[in-house]
Write a protein that holds these residues in place. Structure first.
Motif, mmCIF file in Angstrom:
data_model
loop_
_atom_site.group_PDB
_atom_site.id
_atom_site.type_symbol
_atom_site.label_atom_id
_atom_site.label_comp_id
_atom_site.label_asym_id
_atom_site.label_seq_id
_atom_site.Cartn_x
_atom_site.Cartn_y
_atom_site.Cartn_z
ATOM 1 N N LEU A 120 0.939 -1.076 0.003
ATOM 2 C CA LEU A 120 -0.005 0.029 -0.032
ATOM 3 C C LEU A 120 0.774 1.189 0.106
ATOM 4 C CD1 LEU A 120 -2.906 -0.697 2.261
ATOM 5 C CD2 LEU A 120 -3.125 -0.854 -0.288
ATOM 6 N N SER A 121 2.087 1.230 0.636
ATOM 7 C CA SER A 121 2.752 2.277 0.695
ATOM 8 C C SER A 121 3.542 2.757 -0.745
ATOM 9 C CB SER A 121 3.948 2.138 1.770
ATOM 10 O OG SER A 121 3.765 1.892 2.918
ATOM 11 N N ALA A 122 3.943 1.648 -1.529
ATOM 12 C CA ALA A 122 4.328 1.897 -2.714
ATOM 13 C C ALA A 122 3.196 2.328 -3.639
ATOM 14 C CB ALA A 122 4.930 0.556 -3.315
ATOM 15 N N ILE A 123 1.968 1.826 -3.475
ATOM 16 C CA ILE A 123 0.866 2.332 -4.376
ATOM 17 C C ILE A 123 0.632 3.864 -3.810
ATOM 18 C CG2 ILE A 123 -1.583 2.089 -4.884
ATOM 19 C CD1 ILE A 123 -0.921 -1.150 -4.344
ATOM 20 N N ALA A 124 0.706 4.378 -2.709
ATOM 21 C CA ALA A 124 0.428 5.700 -2.402
ATOM 22 C C ALA A 124 1.411 6.661 -2.945
ATOM 23 C CB ALA A 124 0.300 5.554 -0.997
#
Length: 163
Positions: A120-124
Protein backbone atom coordinates in the motif's frame (compact mmCIF):
# COMPACT_ATOMS: atom_id res chain seq x y z
CA UNK A 1 -43.70 -4.01 -1.31
CA UNK A 2 -40.38 -5.38 -2.44
CA UNK A 3 -37.40 -3.04 -2.76
CA UNK A 4 -34.21 -3.70 -4.70
CA UNK A 5 -31.38 -1.17 -4.46
CA UNK A 6 -29.33 -1.35 -7.67
CA UNK A 7 -27.16 1.67 -6.92
CA UNK A 8 -25.14 1.97 -4.81
CA UNK A 9 -23.89 -1.59 -4.45
CA UNK A 10 -22.61 -2.75 -1.06
CA UNK A 11 -19.33 -1.02 -0.15
CA UNK A 12 -19.35 1.24 -3.21
CA UNK A 13 -17.14 4.29 -2.80
CA UNK A 14 -19.60 7.17 -3.21
CA UNK A 15 -19.35 10.93 -3.46
CA UNK A 16 -21.70 13.84 -2.96
CA UNK A 17 -24.48 13.68 -4.00
CA UNK A 18 -25.11 10.02 -3.26
CA UNK A 19 -27.02 8.52 -6.18
CA UNK A 20 -29.64 5.96 -5.17
CA UNK A 21 -31.63 3.92 -7.69
CA UNK A 22 -33.48 0.66 -7.88
CA UNK A 23 -36.76 -1.12 -8.37
CA UNK A 24 -39.79 -1.27 -6.13
CA UNK A 25 -42.96 -3.33 -6.37
CA UNK A 26 -46.05 -1.81 -4.86
CA UNK A 27 -48.94 0.56 -5.22
CA UNK A 28 -48.16 4.29 -5.39
CA UNK A 29 -45.05 3.84 -3.35
CA UNK A 30 -43.56 6.74 -1.47
CA UNK A 31 -40.02 5.86 -0.43
CA UNK A 32 -37.94 7.41 2.33
CA UNK A 33 -34.18 7.33 1.86
CA UNK A 34 -32.08 7.60 5.01
CA UNK A 35 -28.31 7.97 4.94
CA UNK A 36 -26.65 7.53 8.30
CA UNK A 37 -23.42 6.64 10.03
CA UNK A 38 -25.18 5.99 13.35
CA UNK A 39 -24.37 9.51 14.60
CA UNK A 40 -26.17 11.71 12.08
CA UNK A 41 -28.84 11.09 9.46
CA UNK A 42 -29.84 12.73 6.19
CA UNK A 43 -33.38 12.05 4.93
CA UNK A 44 -34.65 12.29 1.35
CA UNK A 45 -37.58 10.87 -0.62
CA UNK A 46 -38.39 9.19 -3.91
CA UNK A 47 -41.46 7.67 -5.53
CA UNK A 48 -41.72 4.39 -7.36
CA UNK A 49 -44.86 5.10 -9.35
CA UNK A 50 -48.03 3.07 -9.15
CA UNK A 51 -48.64 -0.68 -9.35
CA UNK A 52 -46.32 -3.31 -10.71
CA UNK A 53 -42.51 -3.00 -10.81
CA UNK A 54 -41.36 0.61 -10.88
CA UNK A 55 -37.95 2.19 -10.93
CA UNK A 56 -36.91 4.88 -8.51
CA UNK A 57 -33.94 7.20 -8.36
CA UNK A 58 -32.73 10.06 -6.22
CA UNK A 59 -29.64 12.21 -5.83
CA UNK A 60 -29.21 12.83 -2.11
CA UNK A 61 -27.13 15.91 -1.34
CA UNK A 62 -25.09 15.64 1.83
CA UNK A 63 -24.89 19.13 3.36
CA UNK A 64 -21.61 20.43 4.76
CA UNK A 65 -23.36 20.58 8.14
CA UNK A 66 -23.76 16.78 8.23
CA UNK A 67 -22.05 15.51 11.37
CA UNK A 68 -20.86 12.18 10.02
CA UNK A 69 -17.93 10.84 12.01
CA UNK A 70 -17.40 7.59 10.10
CA UNK A 71 -16.66 6.93 6.44
CA UNK A 72 -18.96 3.90 6.41
CA UNK A 73 -22.54 5.01 5.84
CA UNK A 74 -25.76 3.09 5.54
CA UNK A 75 -28.27 3.86 2.78
CA UNK A 76 -31.74 2.66 3.80
CA UNK A 77 -34.75 2.77 1.49
CA UNK A 78 -38.13 2.31 3.22
CA UNK A 79 -41.57 1.96 1.64
CA UNK A 80 -43.71 4.39 3.61
CA UNK A 81 -46.92 2.94 2.16
CA UNK A 82 -46.13 -0.56 3.42
CA UNK A 83 -46.43 -2.09 6.84
CA UNK A 84 -49.74 -2.46 8.62
CA UNK A 85 -51.14 -3.82 11.87
CA UNK A 86 -47.90 -3.50 13.82
CA UNK A 87 -45.72 -4.82 10.97
CA UNK A 88 -42.77 -2.61 10.13
CA UNK A 89 -42.71 -1.18 6.59
CA UNK A 90 -40.40 -2.92 4.14
CA UNK A 91 -36.86 -1.54 4.10
CA UNK A 92 -33.51 -2.41 2.51
CA UNK A 93 -30.11 -1.20 3.75
CA UNK A 94 -26.82 -1.05 1.84
CA UNK A 95 -23.48 -0.11 3.45
CA UNK A 96 -21.35 2.34 1.45
CA UNK A 97 -18.03 4.15 1.91
CA UNK A 98 -18.29 7.95 1.77
CA UNK A 99 -15.37 9.34 -0.24
CA UNK A 100 -15.42 12.89 1.20
CA UNK A 101 -14.78 11.43 4.69
CA UNK A 102 -11.81 9.47 3.33
CA UNK A 103 -10.22 12.16 1.15
CA UNK A 104 -11.23 15.83 1.40
CA UNK A 105 -12.09 17.08 -2.08
CA UNK A 106 -13.00 13.53 -3.19
CA UNK A 107 -13.82 13.45 -6.89
CA UNK A 108 -13.90 9.77 -7.77
CA UNK A 109 -11.30 7.03 -7.87
CA UNK A 110 -8.88 5.12 -10.04
CA UNK A 111 -8.81 1.34 -10.14
CA UNK A 112 -5.44 -0.27 -9.46
CA UNK A 113 -4.64 -3.97 -9.78
CA UNK A 114 -2.02 -5.00 -7.23
CA UNK A 115 1.12 -6.40 -8.84
CA UNK A 116 3.50 -8.87 -7.25
CA UNK A 117 5.73 -7.19 -4.67
CA UNK A 118 3.57 -4.06 -4.31
CA UNK A 119 2.55 -2.64 -0.94
CA UNK A 120 0.00 0.00 0.00
CA UNK A 121 2.90 2.36 0.71
CA UNK A 122 4.32 1.87 -2.79
CA UNK A 123 0.90 2.37 -4.33
CA UNK A 124 0.36 5.55 -2.27
CA UNK A 125 3.75 6.86 -3.40
CA UNK A 126 2.80 6.22 -7.03
CA UNK A 127 -0.61 7.97 -6.87
CA UNK A 128 -0.09 10.60 -4.16
CA UNK A 129 3.67 11.16 -4.18
CA UNK A 130 3.91 10.09 -0.54
CA UNK A 131 4.05 6.59 0.96
CA UNK A 132 2.60 7.93 4.21
CA UNK A 133 -0.81 8.42 2.54
CA UNK A 134 -1.44 4.65 2.36
CA UNK A 135 -4.23 4.87 5.03
CA UNK A 136 -6.41 6.66 2.44
CA UNK A 137 -6.20 3.62 0.18
CA UNK A 138 -6.76 1.21 3.05
CA UNK A 139 -9.87 3.07 4.25
CA UNK A 140 -11.33 3.21 0.73
CA UNK A 141 -10.90 -0.57 0.51
CA UNK A 142 -11.66 -1.48 4.14
CA UNK A 143 -14.02 -4.24 3.05
CA UNK A 144 -11.14 -6.15 1.40
CA UNK A 145 -7.97 -4.79 3.08
CA UNK A 146 -8.17 -5.31 6.84
CA UNK A 147 -4.38 -5.20 7.33
CA UNK A 148 -2.26 -2.61 5.49
CA UNK A 149 0.55 -5.17 5.30
CA UNK A 150 -1.58 -7.72 3.47
CA UNK A 151 -2.42 -6.96 -0.13
CA UNK A 152 -2.28 -9.63 -2.76
CA UNK A 153 -1.43 -9.71 -6.47
CA UNK A 154 -4.59 -9.44 -8.51
CA UNK A 155 -6.59 -7.49 -5.92
CA UNK A 156 -8.34 -4.52 -7.50
CA UNK A 157 -8.13 -1.47 -5.25
CA UNK A 158 -9.92 1.85 -5.48
CA UNK A 159 -7.55 4.79 -5.21
CA UNK A 160 -9.50 7.92 -4.17
CA UNK A 161 -8.68 11.03 -6.17
CA UNK A 162 -9.41 14.69 -5.68
CA UNK A 163 -11.82 16.55 -7.95
Amino acid sequence: MNIEILQPKPFDLVGNPILVAGNAVGFESHLTIRISDGHDEIVAAATAGSTSIRQFQAAVDIPLSAAFTLSRLFVTVTDDSGGEDGVAPPAVTVPVLYGPMILPGFGGYWLHTVARGESLSAIARRYYGSASRYPIIQEANQHIVADANLVFPGQVLRIPREA
